[in-house]
Write a protein that holds these residues in place. Structure first.
Motif, PDB file in Angstrom:
ATOM      1  N   SER A   1      41.010  42.879  45.656  1.00 42.93           N
ATOM      2  CA  SER A   1      39.576  43.116  45.495  1.00 42.93           C
ATOM      3  C   SER A   1      38.809  42.467  46.631  1.00 42.93           C
ATOM      4  O   SER A   1      39.168  41.365  47.092  1.00 42.93           O
ATOM      5  CB  SER A   1      39.090  42.554  44.158  1.00 42.93           C
ATOM      6  OG  SER A   1      39.391  43.427  43.103  1.00 42.93           O
ATOM      7  N   LYS A   2      37.749  43.140  47.074  1.00 45.83           N
ATOM      8  CA  LYS A   2      36.974  42.625  48.201  1.00 45.83           C
ATOM      9  C   LYS A   2      36.154  41.386  47.836  1.00 45.83           C
ATOM     10  O   LYS A   2      35.631  40.707  48.726  1.00 45.83           O
ATOM     11  CB  LYS A   2      36.038  43.727  48.719  1.00 45.83           C
ATOM     12  CG  LYS A   2      36.765  44.886  49.391  1.00 45.83           C
ATOM     13  CD  LYS A   2      35.777  45.938  49.883  1.00 45.83           C
ATOM     14  CE  LYS A   2      36.477  47.099  50.582  1.00 45.83           C
ATOM     15  NZ  LYS A   2      37.058  46.714  51.868  1.00 45.83           N
ATOM     16  N   ASP A   3      36.043  41.094  46.530  1.00 44.88           N
ATOM     17  CA  ASP A   3      35.195  39.982  46.095  1.00 44.88           C
ATOM     18  C   ASP A   3      36.007  38.886  45.390  1.00 44.88           C
ATOM     19  O   ASP A   3      35.587  38.352  44.369  1.00 44.88           O
ATOM     20  CB  ASP A   3      34.081  40.498  45.179  1.00 44.88           C
ATOM     21  CG  ASP A   3      34.612  41.321  44.010  1.00 44.88           C
ATOM     22  OD1 ASP A   3      35.830  41.548  43.941  1.00 44.88           O
ATOM     23  OD2 ASP A   3      33.794  41.738  43.165  1.00 44.88           O
ATOM     24  N   LEU A   4      37.162  38.525  45.947  1.00 38.95           N
ATOM     25  CA  LEU A   4      37.983  37.473  45.346  1.00 38.95           C
ATOM     26  C   LEU A   4      37.482  36.070  45.684  1.00 38.95           C
ATOM     27  O   LEU A   4      37.976  35.085  45.128  1.00 38.95           O
ATOM     28  CB  LEU A   4      39.441  37.610  45.797  1.00 38.95           C
ATOM     29  CG  LEU A   4      40.197  38.828  45.273  1.00 38.95           C
ATOM     30  CD1 LEU A   4      41.622  38.840  45.832  1.00 38.95           C
ATOM     31  CD2 LEU A   4      40.234  38.842  43.758  1.00 38.95           C
ATOM     32  N   GLY A   5      36.552  35.967  46.607  1.00 38.62           N
ATOM     33  CA  GLY A   5      35.967  34.667  46.928  1.00 38.62           C
ATOM     34  C   GLY A   5      36.987  33.696  47.493  1.00 38.62           C
ATOM     35  O   GLY A   5      37.827  34.043  48.325  1.00 38.62           O
ATOM     36  N   ASP A   6      36.944  32.451  46.998  1.00 40.24           N
ATOM     37  CA  ASP A   6      37.800  31.397  47.532  1.00 40.24           C
ATOM     38  C   ASP A   6      39.285  31.633  47.258  1.00 40.24           C
ATOM     39  O   ASP A   6      40.134  30.993  47.883  1.00 40.24           O
ATOM     40  CB  ASP A   6      37.397  30.042  46.947  1.00 40.24           C
ATOM     41  CG  ASP A   6      36.039  29.570  47.434  1.00 40.24           C
ATOM     42  OD1 ASP A   6      35.553  30.125  48.445  1.00 40.24           O
ATOM     43  OD2 ASP A   6      35.464  28.661  46.811  1.00 40.24           O
ATOM     44  N   ASN A   7      39.594  32.530  46.325  1.00 38.81           N
ATOM     45  CA  ASN A   7      41.008  32.784  46.006  1.00 38.81           C
ATOM     46  C   ASN A   7      41.650  33.817  46.930  1.00 38.81           C
ATOM     47  O   ASN A   7      42.857  34.044  46.851  1.00 38.81           O
ATOM     48  CB  ASN A   7      41.142  33.271  44.562  1.00 38.81           C
ATOM     49  CG  ASN A   7      40.752  32.209  43.555  1.00 38.81           C
ATOM     50  OD1 ASN A   7      40.951  31.019  43.784  1.00 38.81           O
ATOM     51  ND2 ASN A   7      40.185  32.630  42.430  1.00 38.81           N
ATOM     52  N   ALA A   8      40.860  34.441  47.794  1.00 35.37           N
ATOM     53  CA  ALA A   8      41.367  35.559  48.588  1.00 35.37           C
ATOM     54  C   ALA A   8      42.508  35.141  49.507  1.00 35.37           C
ATOM     55  O   ALA A   8      43.552  35.809  49.574  1.00 35.37           O
ATOM     56  CB  ALA A   8      40.232  36.179  49.402  1.00 35.37           C
ATOM     57  N   GLY A   9      42.336  34.049  50.238  1.00 35.34           N
ATOM     58  CA  GLY A   9      43.353  33.638  51.194  1.00 35.34           C
ATOM     59  C   GLY A   9      44.668  33.282  50.517  1.00 35.34           C
ATOM     60  O   GLY A   9      45.748  33.703  50.967  1.00 35.34           O
ATOM     61  N   ALA A  10      44.603  32.511  49.435  1.00 34.19           N
ATOM     62  CA  ALA A  10      45.820  32.103  48.730  1.00 34.19           C
ATOM     63  C   ALA A  10      46.516  33.299  48.099  1.00 34.19           C
ATOM     64  O   ALA A  10      47.753  33.361  48.062  1.00 34.19           O
ATOM     65  CB  ALA A  10      45.483  31.064  47.665  1.00 34.19           C
ATOM     66  N   ALA A  11      45.720  34.248  47.599  1.00 37.68           N
ATOM     67  CA  ALA A  11      46.322  35.449  47.007  1.00 37.68           C
ATOM     68  C   ALA A  11      47.099  36.225  48.069  1.00 37.68           C
ATOM     69  O   ALA A  11      48.254  36.627  47.850  1.00 37.68           O
ATOM     70  CB  ALA A  11      45.238  36.322  46.386  1.00 37.68           C
ATOM     71  N   ARG A  12      46.500  36.420  49.216  1.00 33.79           N
ATOM     72  CA  ARG A  12      47.172  37.157  50.288  1.00 33.79           C
ATOM     73  C   ARG A  12      48.404  36.407  50.793  1.00 33.79           C
ATOM     74  O   ARG A  12      49.446  37.016  51.067  1.00 33.79           O
ATOM     75  CB  ARG A  12      46.205  37.408  51.453  1.00 33.79           C
ATOM     76  CG  ARG A  12      45.142  38.449  51.156  1.00 33.79           C
ATOM     77  CD  ARG A  12      44.119  38.504  52.290  1.00 33.79           C
ATOM     78  NE  ARG A  12      43.064  39.462  52.018  1.00 33.79           N
ATOM     79  CZ  ARG A  12      43.010  40.689  52.504  1.00 33.79           C
ATOM     80  NH1 ARG A  12      43.973  41.131  53.297  1.00 33.79           N
ATOM     81  NH2 ARG A  12      42.004  41.494  52.215  1.00 33.79           N
ATOM     82  N   ALA A  13      48.280  35.103  50.929  1.00 35.10           N
ATOM     83  CA  ALA A  13      49.405  34.307  51.415  1.00 35.10           C
ATOM     84  C   ALA A  13      50.596  34.363  50.470  1.00 35.10           C
ATOM     85  O   ALA A  13      51.731  34.113  50.877  1.00 35.10           O
ATOM     86  CB  ALA A  13      48.971  32.855  51.624  1.00 35.10           C
ATOM     87  N   SER A  14      50.345  34.706  49.232  1.00 36.42           N
ATOM     88  CA  SER A  14      51.415  34.825  48.242  1.00 36.42           C
ATOM     89  C   SER A  14      51.943  36.254  48.168  1.00 36.42           C
ATOM     90  O   SER A  14      53.149  36.495  48.314  1.00 36.42           O
ATOM     91  CB  SER A  14      50.902  34.393  46.860  1.00 36.42           C
ATOM     92  OG  SER A  14      50.331  33.104  46.904  1.00 36.42           O
TER      93      SER A  14
END
Length: 492
Positions: free
Chosen positions: A245-258
């Motif tokens: 989702s384009k609006d994951l906020g602060d969780n976006a980077g960690a989600a992608r890194a996983s």
């Protein structure tokens, strides 16, 4: 077609009996449940579905979903009527092109009466036209349709199909899927399998997804919203599709890194479980408020909260391990849930060992030491936890400890042969606890009833640990916090 036979003599009556179709009295309603003791009204009797063709239109702003579902089925008895599991409003049902009578019963059943009885073994087609706002539909006080700021998501266990397509909702009736979804331009629709096409016309974009291997209903998923989508291929050439989702906020980077390590994780798991059973892989993270993840087939669902404390590849390991244990080989009944969750948790332990963050034995020791004898943890029997404890921590950790005890008992050679043989022999089918135990005994040549009784079914702490250990309390393995962060992975 039945032709009347005119035969002289006494043989005529006998031959006429052979030519007469089943009488109306021979046709009976299919059962309103498939017979699962945990969920008596889930699934239905009297037929099997081989394919779902879903043509949907979804408006994110209003949460309006309209659809036409075509179900290819075969009667398993002489069928006078049958049920579908579904909770939205049905407009029309056709069977073989003819209108059928129908009515809603219970809180998620549609009772369908075909124009004529359907003979056992006959293939038939059911077309269901329907619509509704799934986010407003609750069954027994809950919903499996998750609203997001820009759309909606269907992902839950053991039920999620009711909110977006009519089905025979039990893992023992698997089918292939075509899911075609029209959404407003600028919005994406994510589902299982491979993306066959993406076409825009008159302000709407249609996404066509295909699952070409048998799939349980709860493993079918749909996510509509605005996503950043990444595409790649594995070393073996399989497509990898991940969506955020384009609006994951602060969780976006960690989600992608996983999630972007999904292909790497899958290639490792192939060394443990054998060849990956599907023709695509990936994962998606919608902006939902839930905290769980789910092994939706080929494309697991992850909640943003899984990454609130940073990246966590361990949860990816868990969900991808399910592609073998849970998806390709599904439960025969929901009491067999340990066969899914114990192996998925143990795969996290194996990953920990590979990464040098704690061996499987160290993790088993730590689980054993962490729960004193009077802890309620030991009161839950993973082999038959009951529906109220289906996703209890004991099903995961005690289930994984069972596997470590088994490994110690039969040795690595037989143990890892078991891990590959189970998904190879039962690919795209089902299996039970009893089936797994029988296979372990066959491969090892050992009688294992006592071991499994102690670790899976006794409601007390085993007197003997999984292996010899010192009297000192074991140190917490380095991987423990990452693994423990996934304890609520299926807690909905």
């Amino acid at each position: 077609m039945h032709r009347r036979l005119f035969v002289p003599g006494s043989a005529a009556a006998a031959l006429l009996m052979l030519a007469i179709p089943a009488s109306a009295a021979d046709f009976q309603p299919g059962a309103p449940g498939i017979g699962d003791p945990y969920y008596p009204d889930y699934g239905n009797g009297g037929y099997d579905i081989s394919h779902y063709d879903l043509r949907l239109k979804y408006q994110p702003g209003t949460d309006r979903l309209d659809g036409t579902a075509t179900l290819l089925a075969q009667a398993t008895q002489d069928l006078s009527r049958f049920n579908l599991d579904f909770a939205l409003d049905v407009k029309e049902i056709l069977i073989g092109g003819k209108r059928a009578q129908f009515k809603a019963t219970g809180d998620h059943e549609v009772e369908v009466t075909p124009p004529a009885g359907i003979e056992k073994g006959k293939n038939f087609t059911v077309v269901v036209r329907y619509g509704g706002t799934p986010g407003k539909v609750e069954v027994s006080g809950f919903t499996s349709w998750l609203r997001t700021p820009d759309g909606g998501v269907a992902a839950n266990e053991p039920e999620s199909a009711w909110w977006w397509f009519p089905s025979n909702d039990h893992p023992t009736d698997k089918a292939t899927y075509d899911v075609n979804v029209s959404v407003p331009d600028g919005t994406q629709a994510i589902s299982n399998g491979t993306l066959q096409s993406e076409r825009s016309q008159a302000g709407w974009t249609r996404f066509a997804w295909r699952s070409n291997k048998p799939q349980a209903t709860y493993l079918a998923t749909l996510a509509v919203g605005k996503f950043d989508i990444t595409k790649d291929t594995t070393a073996n050439g399989l497509p990898v599709i991940n969506a955020y989702s384009k609006d994951l906020g602060d969780n976006a980077g960690a989600a992608r890194a996983s999630i972007e390590r999904t292909a790497e994780v899958t290639e490792y798991l192939e060394t443990v479980f054998g060849p990956y059973p599907y023709n695509s892989l990936g994962g998606y993270v919608p902006n939902v408020t839930t905290g769980y993840a789910l092994e939706t087939q080929t494309r697991p669902f992850y909640s943003p909260r899984q990454f609130a404390n940073g990246s966590n590849v361990s949860v990816v390991v868990h969900e991808m391990a399910h592609q073998w244990y849970g998806d390709s080989v599904s439960v025969k009944g929901w009491k067999d849930i340990w066969v899914n969750e114990g192996f998925a948790r143990y795969s996290q332990w194996l990953w920990s060992e590979k990464e040098g963050e704690g061996t499987t034995q160290e993790l088993a020791d730590y689980v054993y030491a962490s729960h004193p004898a009077d802890d309620a943890f030991w009161k839950v029997a993973p082999g038959d936890p009951g529906p109220e404890n289906q996703f209890h921590l004991a099903v995961y950790d005690r289930g994984a400890a069972t596997l470590q005890a088994l490994r110690n008992e039969i040795g690595d050679k037989a143990f890892f042969e078991l891990l590959k043989t189970w998904p190879a022999e039962r690919a795209h089918g089902n299996g039970s606890n009893a089936d797994l135990i029988a296979l372990a005994e066959k491969i090892s040549g050992k009688e294992l009833d006592a071991l499994f009784q102690t670790w899976l079914y006794a409601t007390e702490k085993p007197a003997a640990p999984a292996a010899k250990r010192s009297a000192a309390a074991p140190e917490q393995p380095k991987s423990w916090k990452k693994i423990a962060a996934t304890n609520g992975v299926h807690a909905h």
